[in-house]
Design an enzyme around this catalytic site. Structure first.
Site, PDB file in Angstrom:
ATOM      1  N   LYS A 272      10.433  -8.143  -5.452  1.00 32.81           N
ATOM      2  CA  LYS A 272       9.930  -6.902  -4.866  1.00 32.81           C
ATOM      3  C   LYS A 272      11.043  -6.332  -3.995  1.00 32.81           C
ATOM      4  CE  LYS A 272       6.551  -5.108  -1.488  1.00 32.81           C
ATOM      5  NZ  LYS A 272       5.257  -5.322  -0.793  1.00 32.81           N
ATOM      6  N   ASP A 277       8.556  -0.450   4.117  1.00 35.01           N
ATOM      7  CA  ASP A 277       7.161  -0.220   3.752  1.00 35.01           C
ATOM      8  C   ASP A 277       6.391   0.339   4.943  1.00 35.01           C
ATOM      9  OD1 ASP A 277       4.617  -0.176   2.719  1.00 35.01           O
ATOM     10  OD2 ASP A 277       4.363  -2.370   2.701  1.00 35.01           O
ATOM     11  N   LYS A 284       0.542   2.347   7.819  1.00 39.29           N
ATOM     12  CA  LYS A 284       0.331   1.134   8.616  1.00 39.29           C
ATOM     13  C   LYS A 284       0.252   1.500  10.095  1.00 39.29           C
ATOM     14  CE  LYS A 284       2.925  -2.202   5.759  1.00 39.29           C
ATOM     15  NZ  LYS A 284       1.834  -3.097   5.413  1.00 39.29           N
ATOM     16  N   GLU A 356       1.571  -1.193  -2.337  1.00 38.88           N
ATOM     17  CA  GLU A 356       2.612  -0.604  -3.191  1.00 38.88           C
ATOM     18  C   GLU A 356       3.445  -1.641  -3.931  1.00 38.88           C
ATOM     19  OE1 GLU A 356       3.115  -1.377  -0.147  1.00 38.88           O
ATOM     20  OE2 GLU A 356       5.051  -2.382  -0.303  1.00 38.88           O
ATOM     21  N   ARG A 358       2.689  -4.414  -5.548  1.00 35.19           N
ATOM     22  CA  ARG A 358       2.203  -4.777  -6.886  1.00 35.19           C
ATOM     23  C   ARG A 358       2.390  -3.614  -7.865  1.00 35.19           C
ATOM     24  NH1 ARG A 358      -3.670  -6.022  -4.633  1.00 35.19           N
ATOM     25  NH2 ARG A 358      -2.417  -6.349  -2.773  1.00 35.19           N
TER      26      ARG A 358
HETATM   27  N1  BES Z   1       4.517  -5.511   2.431  1.00 31.08           N
HETATM   28  C1  BES Z   1       3.126  -5.681   2.668  1.00 31.08           C
HETATM   29  C2  BES Z   1       2.725  -7.149   2.865  1.00 31.08           C
HETATM   30  C3  BES Z   1       3.257  -7.824   4.107  1.00 31.08           C
HETATM   31  C4  BES Z   1       2.483  -7.900   5.254  1.00 31.08           C
HETATM   32  C5  BES Z   1       4.494  -8.446   4.102  1.00 31.08           C
HETATM   33  C6  BES Z   1       2.947  -8.559   6.369  1.00 31.08           C
HETATM   34  C7  BES Z   1       4.967  -9.116   5.227  1.00 31.08           C
HETATM   35  C8  BES Z   1       4.192  -9.164   6.362  1.00 31.08           C
HETATM   36  C9  BES Z   1       2.319  -5.138   1.494  1.00 31.08           C
HETATM   37  O1  BES Z   1       2.888  -4.057   0.837  1.00 31.08           O
HETATM   38  C10 BES Z   1       1.009  -4.667   2.012  1.00 31.08           C
HETATM   39  O2  BES Z   1       0.998  -3.780   2.808  1.00 31.08           O
HETATM   40  N2  BES Z   1      -0.081  -5.286   1.540  1.00 31.08           N
HETATM   41  C11 BES Z   1      -1.391  -4.914   1.966  1.00 31.08           C
HETATM   42  C12 BES Z   1      -2.277  -4.897   0.754  1.00 31.08           C
HETATM   43  C13 BES Z   1      -3.652  -4.314   0.981  1.00 31.08           C
HETATM   44  C14 BES Z   1      -3.550  -2.853   1.303  1.00 31.08           C
HETATM   45  C15 BES Z   1      -4.492  -4.545  -0.257  1.00 31.08           C
HETATM   46  C16 BES Z   1      -1.862  -5.937   2.990  1.00 31.08           C
HETATM   47  O3  BES Z   1      -1.566  -7.123   2.849  1.00 31.08           O
HETATM   48  O4  BES Z   1      -2.499  -5.525   3.954  1.00 31.08           O
HETATM   49 ZN    ZN Z   2       4.909  -3.893   0.952  1.00 31.55          ZN
HETATM   50 MN    MN Z   3       2.416  -2.218   1.770  1.00 30.88          MN
END
Ligand code: BES
Ligand code: ZN
Ligand code: MN
Length: 519
Positions: A272, A277, A284, A356, A358
């Site tokens: 990835k 992000d 976020k 994003e 996935r």
């Molecule tokens: N990049 C994040 C996941 C992440 C979170 C990495 C904390 C490192 C530390 C990913 O893109 C994300 O935001 N995932 C969401 C998915 C949800 C919206 C289904 C998450 O984990 O909240």
């Molecule tokens: Zn992410």
């Molecule tokens: Mn994300």
């Protein structure tokens, strides 16, 4: 360069500011080095250590001046604990501690007696290698190649530790182990540098350039970088959608390593590569966004591991694939409710633009299956916060559609000293990914978030054996829990990949030679 040099000398004749001596619990009083130093101290070392209640337990240490009775100015005796199980990792951590001591002592002249004594052979070399990895990875500091830090630069970084070994045959074995450690440490450090770089200096174009930078003539490595137009032609509607909100153009990267010998297998590494992000329109909260430069940590694993392939010269054809994109909110962003089409033809309903990773991986995996047709895929992605809830900050959650591949990756992680734990891909959880308007949706709801992300990816790997490693937790070390993992990007995954590839070659060798033995 590895911060270790081998010294073929006697302990008492080694001039240095600090001499570190490792001993094992229980038998420490009878170890030859201790006897040797005790002699130099006219028998006053052992009584002093006993007085200090030193018992060789893991992490205990006593430092004392030599007052000229040997060439070292000070001696530091450190307990390794009981080294029977988990030997390799104990040495890795001991190496990390040595790096800390060297930094704290602020001396350039530091020496240590080789902490490994057993019979020469592959196990001996593996232990020395682990120790050396620990020293170098513990010594790692972000090299700050963009000059973003102007204050606090005066911090002392030691140049090298002298490893004392009086036996010449052992010295040669050590040299060999150090060369391997050097390659592995350089690969891990490169991944760490990429992760630690500020997102202002690590745009999608920079990440693609970092992949190009490891290509050297004659190394067997090539790198193809596709731009937005080329991605459009290949039908990468998913990865492109994620990139739409950013002012910085996306790139798709395909690295290839072709060995000189006939390859035993074709392995694909997929990462990835979200350079930042923000969450996109599903923005976020501020605190959750501050460290999102780490979201290209999977791509860093791919690039880091690749940087070691030419040196390891393994007879495996390896491919490295990632989409480099930035996830930003703007008037051109992709939206919640959008339906996008991935390269394998599947449509995805975007319920949350923050899921994003996935969406970009859908295209990277589709491309890999269609264009590369590998024997196995290993993917690395900082995919979910849910994996941190499940396994904590320091552990990778991995999932697979193939038992033997899962076992192999679990074993490799153990060899490499990285914490990996398998999560199940329960097929009925896949129902949460259903959509009324597309083939799948990109969230799956709150529960079992890491698994549902894995199940989402599974839709894009066809029937290729595949392991998905969610490194969202261990990609970055906020709070140091072991001495070979200093604050910052960890490069987790690089060493597991390299151990996996080496195991693959060794097992093939054994499989080839054993029928002969039997006949
Ligand atoms: N990049 C994040 C996941 C992440 C979170 C990495 C904390 C490192 C530390 C990913 O893109 C994300 O935001 N995932 C969401 C998915 C949800 C919206 C289904 C998450 O984990 O909240
Ligand atoms: Zn992410
Ligand atoms: Mn994300």
């Amino acid at each position: 360069m590895l911060p270790i040099t081998v010294l073929h000398t006697d302990v008492c004749d080694t001039a240095c500011d600090l001499l570190v001596v490792y001993v094992q619990k229980d038998r420490w009083e009878h170890e030859r080095v201790i006897e040797r130093i005790d002699q130099a101290f006219d028998g006053r070392l052992l009584p002093f250590l006993r007085q200090e209640r030193f018992d060789g337990a893991h992490g205990t240490r006593v430092t004392l001046p030599t007052f000229g009775c040997m060439k070292a100015r000070k001696v530091c005796v450190i307990g390794l604990g009981e080294i029977s199980s988990g030997k390799t990792d104990a040495l890795r951590i001991a190496g990390g501690q040595l790096a800390k001591i060297a930094k704290e002592a602020k001396t350039k002249r530091i020496a240590t007696v080789s902490p490994v004594h057993g019979a020469l052979g592959p196990e001996y070399e593996a232990l020395i290698q682990a120790f050396a990895e620990g020293v170098a990875l513990g010594a790692y500091e972000f090299s700050d190649h963009f000059g973003t830090r102007t204050r606090g630069k005066e911090r002392f970084v030691f140049s090298s530790v002298a490893l004392i070994e009086p036996d010449a045959a052992r010295c040669r074995a050590i040299e060999k182990a150090l060369r391997r450690a050097d390659v592995i440490v350089a690969a891990t450090s490169y991944a760490r540098d990429l992760i630690n770089t500020s997102p202002r200096h690590m745009k999608p174009a920079d990440l693609a350039a970092a992949a190009k930078a490891i290509v050297k003539r004659g190394s067997g490595i090539t790198c193809k970088v596709y731009d937005r137009a080329a991605m459009e032609r290949m039908g990468m509607g998913a990865a492109l959608a994620v990139a739409e909100g950013s002012a910085h153009a996306p790139y798709f990267v395909h690295l290839t390593y072709t060995p000189k010998r006939k390859p035993l297998r074709r392995i694909a590494l997929v990462g990835k590569g979200v350079t930042f992000d923000s969450g996109g329109l599903s923005l976020k909260p501020a605190d959750a966004m501050t460290n999102m430069k780490i979201d290209m940590g999977g791509a860093a694993v791919v690039i880091g591991a690749f940087s070691a392939l030419a040196d390891l010269a393994l007879p495996v054809e390896v491919h490295g694939v990632f989409a480099a994109v930035e996830n930003m909110p703007s008037g051109t962003s992709y939206r919640p409710g959008d339906v996008v089409r991935a390269m394998n033809g599947m449509t995805i309903e975007v319920l949350n633009t923050d899921a994003e990773g996935r969406v970009t991986m859908a295209d990277s995996l589709s491309y890999t299956v269609k264009r590369i047709k590998p024997d196995a895929i290993l993917d690395f992605a900082t995919l979910t916060g849910a994996v941190i809830v499940a396994l904590g900050d320091d552990c990778t959650g991995y999932m697979s559609n193939d038992r033997s591949l899962a076992r192999a990756v679990g074993k490799a992680a153990k060899t490499a000293g990285e914490l990996f734990w398998e999560l199940p891909l329960f097929s009925h959880y896949d129902e949460a990914l259903r959509s009324k308007v597309a083939d799948v949706n990109n969230t799956g709801g709150r529960s079992a978030g890491a698994i549902k992300a894995g199940l989402f990816l599974k839709h894009f790997v066809g029937n290729v054996p595949w392991v998905h490693c969610d490194i969202a937790g261990p990609v970055f070390c906020e709070k140091e829990y072991r001495a070979d993992m200093p604050y910052g990007g960890t490069g987790v995954g690089v060493r597991t990949v390299l151990a996996y590839l080496e195991d693959l070659v060794n097992e093939k060798k054994i499989a080839k030679s054993s029928p002969k033995k039997r006949s």
